[in-house]
Scaffold this motif. Sequence first.
Motif, mmCIF file in Angstrom:
data_model
loop_
_atom_site.group_PDB
_atom_site.id
_atom_site.type_symbol
_atom_site.label_atom_id
_atom_site.label_comp_id
_atom_site.label_asym_id
_atom_site.label_seq_id
_atom_site.Cartn_x
_atom_site.Cartn_y
_atom_site.Cartn_z
ATOM 1 N N LEU A 159 4.991 10.129 6.327
ATOM 2 C CA LEU A 159 4.475 11.108 7.286
ATOM 3 C C LEU A 159 2.963 11.268 7.168
ATOM 4 O O LEU A 159 2.259 11.293 8.176
ATOM 5 N N ALA A 160 2.466 11.370 5.957
ATOM 6 C CA ALA A 160 1.049 11.643 5.735
ATOM 7 C C ALA A 160 0.149 10.493 6.136
ATOM 8 O O ALA A 160 -1.005 10.710 6.519
ATOM 9 N N PHE A 161 0.656 9.259 6.017
ATOM 10 C CA PHE A 161 -0.163 8.095 6.306
ATOM 11 C C PHE A 161 0.309 7.331 7.540
ATOM 12 O O PHE A 161 -0.011 6.147 7.689
ATOM 13 N N LEU A 170 0.104 17.639 5.161
ATOM 14 C CA LEU A 170 -0.166 16.204 5.136
ATOM 15 C C LEU A 170 -1.524 15.918 4.508
ATOM 16 O O LEU A 170 -1.688 14.943 3.773
ATOM 17 N N GLU A 171 -2.489 16.772 4.761
ATOM 18 C CA GLU A 171 -3.821 16.611 4.169
ATOM 19 C C GLU A 171 -3.764 16.751 2.647
ATOM 20 O O GLU A 171 -4.398 15.970 1.920
ATOM 21 N N VAL A 172 -3.008 17.697 2.158
ATOM 22 C CA VAL A 172 -2.871 17.900 0.712
ATOM 23 C C VAL A 172 -2.166 16.702 0.070
ATOM 24 O O VAL A 172 -2.540 16.261 -1.015
ATOM 25 N N ILE A 173 -1.181 16.157 0.752
ATOM 26 C CA ILE A 173 -0.486 14.966 0.247
ATOM 27 C C ILE A 173 -1.452 13.793 0.152
ATOM 28 O O ILE A 173 -1.502 13.107 -0.876
ATOM 29 N N ARG A 174 -2.232 13.567 1.193
ATOM 30 C CA ARG A 174 -3.213 12.469 1.168
ATOM 31 C C ARG A 174 -4.215 12.658 0.032
ATOM 32 O O ARG A 174 -4.566 11.707 -0.664
ATOM 33 N N GLU A 175 -4.678 13.872 -0.177
ATOM 34 C CA GLU A 175 -5.631 14.157 -1.255
ATOM 35 C C GLU A 175 -5.000 13.921 -2.628
ATOM 36 O O GLU A 175 -5.633 13.348 -3.513
ATOM 37 N N ALA A 176 -3.751 14.330 -2.801
ATOM 38 C CA ALA A 176 -3.066 14.122 -4.076
ATOM 39 C C ALA A 176 -2.918 12.632 -4.374
ATOM 40 O O ALA A 176 -3.124 12.187 -5.521
ATOM 41 N N VAL A 177 -2.590 11.860 -3.362
ATOM 42 C CA VAL A 177 -2.445 10.406 -3.532
ATOM 43 C C VAL A 177 -3.779 9.785 -3.930
ATOM 44 O O VAL A 177 -3.870 9.036 -4.903
ATOM 45 N N THR A 178 -4.814 10.109 -3.190
ATOM 46 C CA THR A 178 -6.139 9.546 -3.464
ATOM 47 C C THR A 178 -6.622 9.911 -4.858
ATOM 48 O O THR A 178 -7.112 9.054 -5.608
ATOM 49 N N ILE A 206 0.838 -1.197 0.000
ATOM 50 C CA ILE A 206 0.000 0.000 0.000
ATOM 51 C C ILE A 206 0.871 1.246 0.000
ATOM 52 O O ILE A 206 0.616 2.199 -0.736
ATOM 53 N N ASP A 207 1.927 1.238 0.804
ATOM 54 C CA ASP A 207 2.857 2.370 0.829
ATOM 55 C C ASP A 207 3.521 2.566 -0.526
ATOM 56 O O ASP A 207 3.729 3.703 -0.958
ATOM 57 N N ASP A 208 3.849 1.482 -1.206
ATOM 58 C CA ASP A 208 4.460 1.587 -2.532
ATOM 59 C C ASP A 208 3.509 2.235 -3.526
ATOM 60 O O ASP A 208 3.909 3.108 -4.296
ATOM 61 N N VAL A 209 2.251 1.835 -3.509
ATOM 62 C CA VAL A 209 1.254 2.418 -4.410
ATOM 63 C C VAL A 209 1.069 3.900 -4.092
ATOM 64 O O VAL A 209 1.035 4.741 -5.002
ATOM 65 N N ARG A 210 0.977 4.217 -2.830
ATOM 66 C CA ARG A 210 0.826 5.620 -2.428
ATOM 67 C C ARG A 210 2.029 6.452 -2.865
ATOM 68 O O ARG A 210 1.880 7.578 -3.343
ATOM 69 N N THR A 211 3.216 5.902 -2.677
ATOM 70 C CA THR A 211 4.437 6.608 -3.067
ATOM 71 C C THR A 211 4.470 6.843 -4.569
ATOM 72 O O THR A 211 4.800 7.943 -5.033
ATOM 73 N N GLU A 212 4.139 5.822 -5.338
ATOM 74 C CA GLU A 212 4.113 5.970 -6.789
ATOM 75 C C GLU A 212 3.077 7.004 -7.209
ATOM 76 O O GLU A 212 3.325 7.818 -8.106
ATOM 77 N N ALA A 213 1.930 7.003 -6.551
ATOM 78 C CA ALA A 213 0.888 7.973 -6.882
ATOM 79 C C ALA A 213 1.347 9.394 -6.592
ATOM 80 O O ALA A 213 1.134 10.301 -7.405
ATOM 81 N N LEU A 214 1.982 9.603 -5.454
ATOM 82 C CA LEU A 214 2.481 10.942 -5.139
ATOM 83 C C LEU A 214 3.573 11.341 -6.119
ATOM 84 O O LEU A 214 3.613 12.478 -6.587
ATOM 85 N N PHE A 215 4.435 10.412 -6.451
ATOM 86 C CA PHE A 215 5.518 10.664 -7.405
ATOM 87 C C PHE A 215 4.973 11.196 -8.725
ATOM 88 O O PHE A 215 5.522 12.139 -9.293
ATOM 89 N N VAL A 216 3.896 10.599 -9.241
ATOM 90 C CA VAL A 216 3.373 10.994 -10.554
ATOM 91 C C VAL A 216 2.293 12.079 -10.467
ATOM 92 O O VAL A 216 1.803 12.537 -11.501
ATOM 93 N N SER A 217 1.962 12.507 -9.263
ATOM 94 C CA SER A 217 0.967 13.572 -9.105
ATOM 95 C C SER A 217 1.568 14.913 -9.533
ATOM 96 O O SER A 217 2.774 15.032 -9.759
ATOM 97 N N ASP A 218 0.704 15.909 -9.601
ATOM 98 C CA ASP A 218 1.146 17.262 -9.949
ATOM 99 C C ASP A 218 1.726 18.011 -8.756
ATOM 100 O O ASP A 218 2.268 19.097 -8.918
ATOM 101 N N LEU A 219 1.607 17.440 -7.588
ATOM 102 C CA LEU A 219 2.075 18.088 -6.371
ATOM 103 C C LEU A 219 3.597 18.206 -6.390
ATOM 104 O O LEU A 219 4.297 17.261 -6.753
ATOM 105 N N GLN A 220 4.083 19.363 -5.983
ATOM 106 C CA GLN A 220 5.522 19.611 -5.972
ATOM 107 C C GLN A 220 6.013 19.836 -4.548
ATOM 108 O O GLN A 220 5.318 20.456 -3.732
#
Length: 77
Positions: free
Chosen positions: A73-75, A26-34, A5-19
């Motif tokens: 940190l976020a999760f 932490l809330e913004v990171i969780r939202e970007a992942v989701t 699950i952490d790997d999927v979340r990390t990959e999602a954050l990696f490819v998100s638009d968040l910089q």
Amino acid sequence: MTAMIDDVRTEALFVSDLQRSQAPTLEVIREAVTTTVSRLGENGCAALVAQEFGEHPDCAIGRMRWARSAVRLAFAA
């Protein structure tokens, strides 16, 4: 299971638009992942990570380190 699950979340954050420079909360990171997992799916995230490492390995390493740390940190339980 948690590592996967952490790997999927990390990959999602990696490819998100968040910089990292946006200093996201932490809330913004969780939202970007989701949002990113919902939009691309697990396989889509993994495919884009592979593409970025293939095209920009020098930049991808730093972004992956940030993504992994931010997800931890976020999760945190």
